[in-house]
Design an enzyme around this catalytic site. Structure first.
Site, PDB file in Angstrom:
ATOM      1  N   ASP A   1      36.626 -51.587-127.911  1.00 41.30           N
ATOM      2  CA  ASP A   1      37.665 -50.612-128.248  1.00 41.30           C
ATOM      3  C   ASP A   1      37.589 -49.981-129.652  1.00 41.30           C
ATOM      4  O   ASP A   1      38.206 -50.175-130.449  1.00 41.30           O
ATOM      5  CB  ASP A   1      39.023 -51.470-128.190  1.00 41.30           C
ATOM      6  CG  ASP A   1      39.395 -52.011-126.890  1.00 41.30           C
ATOM      7  OD1 ASP A   1      39.080 -51.446-125.983  1.00 41.30           O
ATOM      8  OD2 ASP A   1      39.902 -53.196-126.965  1.00 41.30           O
TER       9      ASP A   1
ATOM     10  N   GLU B   1      45.624 -48.986-119.588  1.00 39.02           N
ATOM     11  CA  GLU B   1      45.753 -49.282-121.067  1.00 39.02           C
ATOM     12  C   GLU B   1      44.980 -48.328-121.913  1.00 39.02           C
ATOM     13  O   GLU B   1      44.335 -47.325-121.718  1.00 39.02           O
ATOM     14  CB  GLU B   1      45.148 -50.828-121.437  1.00 39.02           C
ATOM     15  CG  GLU B   1      44.013 -50.953-121.026  1.00 39.02           C
ATOM     16  CD  GLU B   1      43.400 -52.671-121.024  1.00 39.02           C
ATOM     17  OE1 GLU B   1      44.201 -53.343-121.288  1.00 39.02           O
ATOM     18  OE2 GLU B   1      42.248 -53.018-120.852  1.00 39.02           O
TER      19      GLU B   1
END
Length: 326
Positions: free
Chosen positions: A36, A204
């Site tokens: 991420d 997400e």
């Protein structure tokens, strides 16, 4: 048999064509672990890469391709948000606004909705320079969303800001925020901007990017983050998709006109070759490369464990108002 062989040849050629539309990640040397990621290029030309784990680890380089060197963490010790997971921290998003860098981060543990999005501020991004400010968004088991995976974007006016967040459950939400110096406050207009209705809602990592007068909502869709390439359906593992809107608050639709709140999302990057499960993406404009999509991915020649996650990037080419990677 000859007919079957011809059909098989056409099928394999077709599959090869589908896979070939996605390029390999750009080069990375030095310490290339990331998950991420958030990438920012400072005005002096120095690149900063931030990552999940180690209280938001910081890596720096003089070139996007590296060599990358670990230089510390954003948060020292633990976040001041006192919930489980405050000594790990996930999913950074780093933005520069009004002469200051804001690092938004997530506090949670796996599969929990007891979560929070916090932030820290710095004028340099260097390790040791960040001041932890606490929570902006929180969630509990009674919330419709999970307060992780945040992103902040400037809207149509100088003082118009939006924060988007969410993972699984009812997926991606957005709210207005007010920013006053070191302080960030939620200021209402909370609403859902993306939702995957099928399965267990595997979506997400929302990231909104403005280009000209259009806002692009990039999403990570599919299975994450435990993999078995031998059995995982390749089209269902992590991949990067996009919808767009003429407003930062939506509604967002994909290239086929399907609403992002109804499972929409045009694929930008997916598994191909030895590149597996790209996601956790963001976008920035680099004076050396132009618009760049960055993300984490797994290299099948190395492994698919969490710690095998690598930093990937590709230049974005805009075709008929939609991003493709090269």
């Amino acid at each position: 048999m000859m007919l079957f062989g011809a059909l098989l040849s056409v099928l394999l050629t077709s599959l090869h064509s589908v896979r070939a539309q996605y390029p390999a990640p750009g080069a990375c040397s030095g310490d290339c672990f990331t998950h991420d990621p958030a990438v920012v290029k400072r005005a002096d030309g120095k690149y900063f890469r931030f990552s999940t784990l180690d209280l938001i680890g910081i890596w720096t380089a003089d070139n996007l391709a590296g060599p990358w060197t670990r230089s510390g963490s954003v948060i020292q010790g633990a976040s001041i948000i006192n919930i489980p997971g405050n000594d790990v921290l996930w999913a950074p998003d780093v933005v520069y606004m009004r002469g200051m860098y804001y690092c938004f981060y997530s506090v949670s543990v796996s599969s929990s909705q007891t979560s929070a999005i916090g932030y820290a501020v710095s004028t340099t991004m260097e390790s040791g320079s960040w001041s932890d400010q606490g929570a902006v968004v929180t969630s509990t088991s009674s919330s419709p969303y999970n307060a992780i995976d945040s992103n902040v974007v400037n809207g149509t006016a100088e003082d118009e800001f939006y924060i988007q967040w969410g993972s699984y459950w009812n997926n991606i939400y957005q709210a207005r925020v007010a920013i006053d110096g070191e302080y960030v406050f939620r200021s209402g207009n909370e609403h859902q901007i993306a939702y995957e209705p099928s399965g267990n809602h595997q979506e997400e990592g929302a990231f909104i990017w403005k280009r000209d007068t259009t806002w692009y909502l990039f999403l990570s869709k599919g299975i994450c983050c435990t993999y078995d390439p031998a059995t995982d359906p390749i089209d269902q593992v992590y991949h990067i998709a996009v919808c767009k809107s003429d407003s930062p608050a939506g509604p967002f639709v994909d290239k086929d006109g399907v609403a992002c709140t109804d499972g929409g999302g045009t694929t930008v990057l997916a598994s191909q070759g030895n590149t597996y499960a790209p996601g956790g993406q963001g976008v920035f404009t680099d004076d050396a490369y132009g618009d760049v999509l960055y993300y984490h991915y797994l290299d099948l020649t190395v492994g698919v464990d969490y710690n095998d996650s690598k930093f990937g990037w590709n230049v974005i080419t805009w075709v008929d108002g939609w991003p493709t990677v090269s």
